[in-house]
Design an enzyme around this catalytic site. Structure first.
Site: not given
Ligand code: PLP
Length: 404
Positions: A62, A160, A192, A248, A294, A341, A343
């Site tokens: 992602k 979530r 998750h 994952r 700055y 800054c 750039d």
């Molecule tokens: C982003 C995400 C992961 C990976 O998380 P990391 O901490 O980058 O390993 C795994 N599962 C889900 C559902 C996520 O949204």
């Protein structure tokens, strides 16, 4: 023997020259750039495969593969032995299919009204957190005339995305209904973790228990589950009991530590894949007492050399790392002098002989004492995820290593 991706088919679409042409070269060239080491991504996946025992590896790609470039990073992960890929947004999953990636693929952040028909035609597993999601997917499946592949997402405590509390049995019930009429098949169940980077946190065990119950619910409903999964990078590396059938990892795929308070990349046998460099535009001698950038928040202590580094917050260099962000010039470490800054930023290199055109390493794999994305995260009060993901957007990327 666990199943792994078969690179030859999946990678048919990707050669190094293709991925290097993926982004338009800026007319006139670019003063700062990213180099992405695809072999590091492959090697990280191999390490994660080893750590995860019998579980397969799903590489999370992602956020444009955490800023590393969606298609080349995905191909490198498959080459390294990932058997699944995952994205939050459906558009990124469809982009992988359009690039010729045929590996098992899941997308899990779905909003009402998305093109579920396209997802079903592309054989993308869809992560469903709610009854509305199942209803829309089932309707699209009937329209397409195919059975949609769905994975049920339970919220076991992150609060979530995912079905929470009393909504979970309703989700299972709806899934059973849509399974009975042939519009969907439930291929997996997942959740998750909230605190996987704190292995001792009691919420991990609580989430594990709720997930085991959810798996039983799915089995009782007769779903032929292919995969049950809950482990992000931290759980892959720190919580073996969370591995189930599939892990994952996201951030660890790119070689960064998901738990820097426990260990750095090397501790987890990971190699950061992204290096950011820029070329000095101007080097100048200034006297003691000169305010820099700055607001003059930095003032030179002695006569010294200041160099101007042509990348800034428009490139994702966090302004909150003003006065602290680390760089390496000719093997020496320095920090940003004064404010970052849009750039550019300035570095005080003392009496080191530096000239226009010399290379400045913003961050890289940390070998030879160079700064890392984690160092920038520490300097900016954030996590390495945010550093690499936000830097991805404006800079041209050059890919190193083997794609196919
Ligand atoms: C982003 C995400 C992961 C990976 O998380 P990391 O901490 O980058 O390993 C795994 N599962 C889900 C559902 C996520 O949204």
């Amino acid at each position: 023997m666990k199943r792994q991706g078969s690179p030859t088919r999946e990678l048919a679409a990707a050669r190094l020259s293709d991925v290097n042409d993926e982004r338009p070269v800026l007319p006139g060239g670019a003063p700062a750039r990213l180099s992405i080491d695809l072999d590091a991504i492959s090697a990280n996946i191999a390490t994660l495969n080893e750590v995860s025992g019998n579980a397969q590896v799903l590489a999370v790609v992602k956020g444009d593969a955490y800023g590393h470039g969606l298609v080349p990073a995905a191909c490198a992960a498959l080459r390294g032995g990932a058997s699944w890929l995952g994205t939050a947004q459906l558009a990124e999953a469809l982009a992988l299919r359009n690039a010729g990636v045929t590996a098992p693929l899941i997308s899990w952040l779905l909003a009402p009204g998305l093109d579920f028909a396209a997802a079903i035609r592309a054989r993308i597993d869809l992560g469903a957190p709610a009854v509305w999601t199942l209803d829309e997917i089932a309707a699209a499946a009937r329209e397409v005339g195919e059975t949609a592949r769905v994975q049920l997402k339970i919220d076991t405590g992150l609060a979530r995305n995912g079905a929470y509390g009393a909504d979970w049995p309703l989700l299972v019930e709806a899934a059973a209904r849509h399974t009975a009429d042939g519009s969907i098949t439930v291929t997996g169940v997942f959740t998750h973790l909230a605190c996987a980077d704190e292995p001792e946190n009691p919420s991990n065990a609580a989430q594990q228990r709720l997930f085991a119950d959810a798996v039983r619910d799915c089995e009782r409903a007769g779903f032929a589950l292919e995969v049950r999964h809950m482990a992000n990078s931290a759980a892959t590396l720190l919580l073996p009991e969370a591995h189930w059938d599939l892990v994952r990892p996201g951030i660890a795929t790119y070689g960064l530590s998901p738990a820097p308070h426990i260990g750095d990349s090397a501790h987890f046998r990971l190699v950061p894949a992204m290096t950011m460099t820029a070329n000095v535009t101007v080097a100048k001698r200034v006297p003691a007492g000169q305010g820099v950038s700055y607001g003059h928040t930095y003032v030179t202590a002695d006569e010294t050399t200041l160099i101007d580094v042509p990348c800034g917050y428009a490139d994702g260099i966090p302004r909150s790392a003003s006065g602290r962000g680390p760089v390496q010039v000719a093997g020496h470490r320095f920090s940003v002098a004064g404010r970052v800054c849009m750039d550019q930023f300035v570095v005080d290199v003392g009496d080191l002989p530096v000239a226009a055109g010399d290379e400045v390493v913003i961050f890289g794999d940390g070998r030879d004492g160079g700064p890392t994305a984690q160092d920038w995260a520490d300097a900016a009060g954030t996590i390495s995820y945010e550093i690499v993901t936000r830097i991805g957007n404006r800079l041209p990327r050059a890919y190193q290593g083997q794609v196919a």
